[in-house]
Design an enzyme around this catalytic site. Structure first.
Site, mmCIF file in Angstrom:
data_model
loop_
_atom_site.group_PDB
_atom_site.id
_atom_site.type_symbol
_atom_site.label_atom_id
_atom_site.label_comp_id
_atom_site.label_asym_id
_atom_site.label_seq_id
_atom_site.Cartn_x
_atom_site.Cartn_y
_atom_site.Cartn_z
ATOM 1 C CG HIS A 1 -21.958 5.732 -2.996
ATOM 2 N ND1 HIS A 1 -22.393 6.758 -3.803
ATOM 3 C CD2 HIS A 1 -22.449 5.998 -1.764
ATOM 4 C CE1 HIS A 1 -23.106 7.612 -3.091
ATOM 5 N NE2 HIS A 1 -23.162 7.170 -1.849
ATOM 6 C CG ASN B 1 -24.554 11.952 -2.223
ATOM 7 O OD1 ASN B 1 -23.829 11.082 -2.681
ATOM 8 N ND2 ASN B 1 -25.256 11.793 -1.122
#
Ligand code: NDP
Length: 482
Positions: free
Chosen positions: A55, A128
């Site tokens: 990420h 997510n």
């Protein structure tokens, strides 16, 4: 004298010249005495902090969460205490596998991380854009991410590593099917859903526990990019999603999501056909319908990317009274891993950075002291141990959660209930796609999987076939396998 502010060193000393360094004679050499030059070069050398291992590439913004429906029967969390109540939020939306400078429009899962600055401290919902994940046991996580990152010899990403891992870990099939479907490349941040993915829990004022799934459904509608357009965009504008998100907010077009929960009474977890704590499974909507909670709006761009987004530290362990965890093995590991990553990345006092500090005053009361970069008053003259006789903060049993009944032998469990457990939900997903979506899914898979050794292709076809015969047959045909 100019009417502009005077440039200074970090210590506030006025700088007379920012263009020419101090040298012995016109041609140099440079004098060590030019401390401003030394400071400028030394600070520049230290500008980078460790990149997040996953990420790393993200856009973010601030916003508001507004409660629209009463859910106080499920949770005592004050953020939900009345309809109309608003809470400030920070959102960070990322790709997973690529480095900090990597392109936005790649096929990847997207991070959907929210920090709610509630009056009871920060609640971080670190999710997510997919409701499931590739694995259900964190012991596999470093291996899984290695397979997504660069191959040790070539330093290239490798289709073979990715499919090799997936072929050996069939629990990944559900997430793989989502990843290679249209949703694997969103058109932009406003056009994707967010999911808490794990099962969490709510605890109400009567101390009853409910198992919970969080869903943030885009009000802009799901929109995806076709593979060819996404590939084009990698060359034209690698920061496309970041740019579109920032510019939309600058124009006053604020993306919104409706926040829903699925609610399972505590005891139903024991008899529900799916293991409700398995991160590779959804709870079908027919079993647990979505219950509306509120609206999330992103409406303010960061003033400074580094301080507001790069130094933002989200951790699923940040929950407030009325919201809590579940036995999900992936969640349990993330409760450790996120805070640990931030201590490494930002230092032990990362929660004191302005973007991470709770907005409510008086909520932080710890006996933690010192550590690198402790820049608040370090709790001043107050006592630094507990128990003490000098009025320091004390524990409050009113915040204890109801006990959770656990039984079983300590062992290592694969967490399967039946042989088809990894295949039913991916098959359901395949069957709910339109024929066009199915065709694109097959093409996306074939284009990728086709670059791998035949043995891996055959193993994957076996998995697709167990999910749905047609799914397997079409992938096999696309790959030219018998
Ligand atoms: P439902 O018919 O009740 O739900 C279907 C859901 O699937 C939709 O609401 C939508 O979720 C999602 N969906 C639709 N098209 C796609 C797509 N192309 N790619 C990914 N998701 C899509 O059935 P179930 O609840 O039984 O779920 C069936 C399958 O749908 C699951 O196996 C799962 O793969 C997928 N799904 C289920 C979700 C859930 O929480 N039950 C959430 C998301 C996906 P949404 O409205 O959230 O976009």
């Amino acid at each position: 004298m100019s009417d502009k502010e005077t440039l200074t060193t970090a210590a506030g000393i006025p700088v007379p010249d920012n263009q020419t360094s101090l040298t012995a004679g016109e041609r140099g050499p440079t004098l060590l005495q030019d401390h401003y030059l030394l400071e400028k070069l030394a600070h520049f050398n230290r500008e980078r902090i460790p990149e997040r291992v996953v990420h790393a590439k993200a856009a973010g913004a601030f916003g508001t969460f507004t409660v629209t429906q009463d859910i106080t029967r499920y949770t005592k969390a004050k953020i939900f205490s009345e309809v109309g109540k608003q809470t400030e939020v920070l959102g960070r939306f990322s790709t997973v596998a690529g480095e900090k400078g990597s392109a936005d429009t790649v096929r990847d899962v997207r991070g959907f991380a929210l920090k709610f600055y509630t009056e009871e401290g920060n609640w971080d919902m670190v999710g997510n854009n997919t409701p499931v994940f590739f694995i259900r046991d964190a012991i596999k996580f470093p291996d899984f991410i290695h397979s997504q990152k660069r191959e040790p010899h070539t330093n290239l990403r490798s289709d073979t590593m990715q499919w090799d891992f997936w072929s050996k870990v069939p629990e990944s099939l559900h997430q793989v099917t989502i990843l290679f479907s249209d949703r694997g490349i969103p058109k932009g941040i406003p056009y994707m859903n967010g999911y808490g993915s794990h099962t969490y829990s709510f605890i109400n004022a009567a101390n009853e526990r409910f198992w919970i799934k969080f869903h943030f459904k885009t009000q802009q509608g799901i929109q995806c990019m076709m593979q060819e357009d996404a590939d084009d965009m990698v060359g034209k504008d690698p920061d496309y999603h970041t740019r579109m998100f920032f510019e939309a907010i600058e124009r006053g077009e604020y993306p919104k999501w409706t926040f829903y929960v699925q609610v399972m009474p505590e005891l139903e977890a024991e008899t529900y056909r799916w293991n409700p704590f398995d991160l590779t499974k959804v709870w079908p909507h027919a079993d647990y319908p979505l219950i509306e909670v509120g609206v999330l709006e992103m409406n303010r761009n960061p003033a400074n990317y580094f301080t507001d987004i790069e130094m933002a530290a989200f951790a699923p362990s940040n929950v407030v009274p009325g919201i809590s965890f579940s036995p999900c093995k992936m969640l349990q590991a993330r409760l450790f891993a996120y805070a640990d990553a931030h201590r490494y990345r930002l230092g032990v006092n990362y929660e004191r950075l302005p973007v991470n500090a709770p907005h409510a005053t008086k909520v932080v009361n710890t006996y933690q002291r010192d550590g690198f970069m402790r820049f608040d008053n370090n709790a001043g003259a107050g006592p630094n141990y507990e128990p003490n006789s000098f009025g320091g903060p004390v524990e409050n049993p009113a915040f204890a959660e109801p006990p959770l009944k656990i039984s079983g032998d300590a062992d290592r469990y694969e967490q399967k209930r039946g042989v088809d457990d990894d295949y039913i939900q991916p098959g359901n997903l395949y069957r709910l796609m339109s024929p066009d979506e199915q065709a694109r899914l097959i093409k996306n898979i074939v284009d990728h999987l086709g670059n791998t050794p035949e043995a891996i292709q055959e193993k994957m076809v076996e998995h697709f076939t167990r999910a749905d015969k047609d799914y397997g047959a079409r992938v096999a045909k696309g790959l030219g396998l018998a």
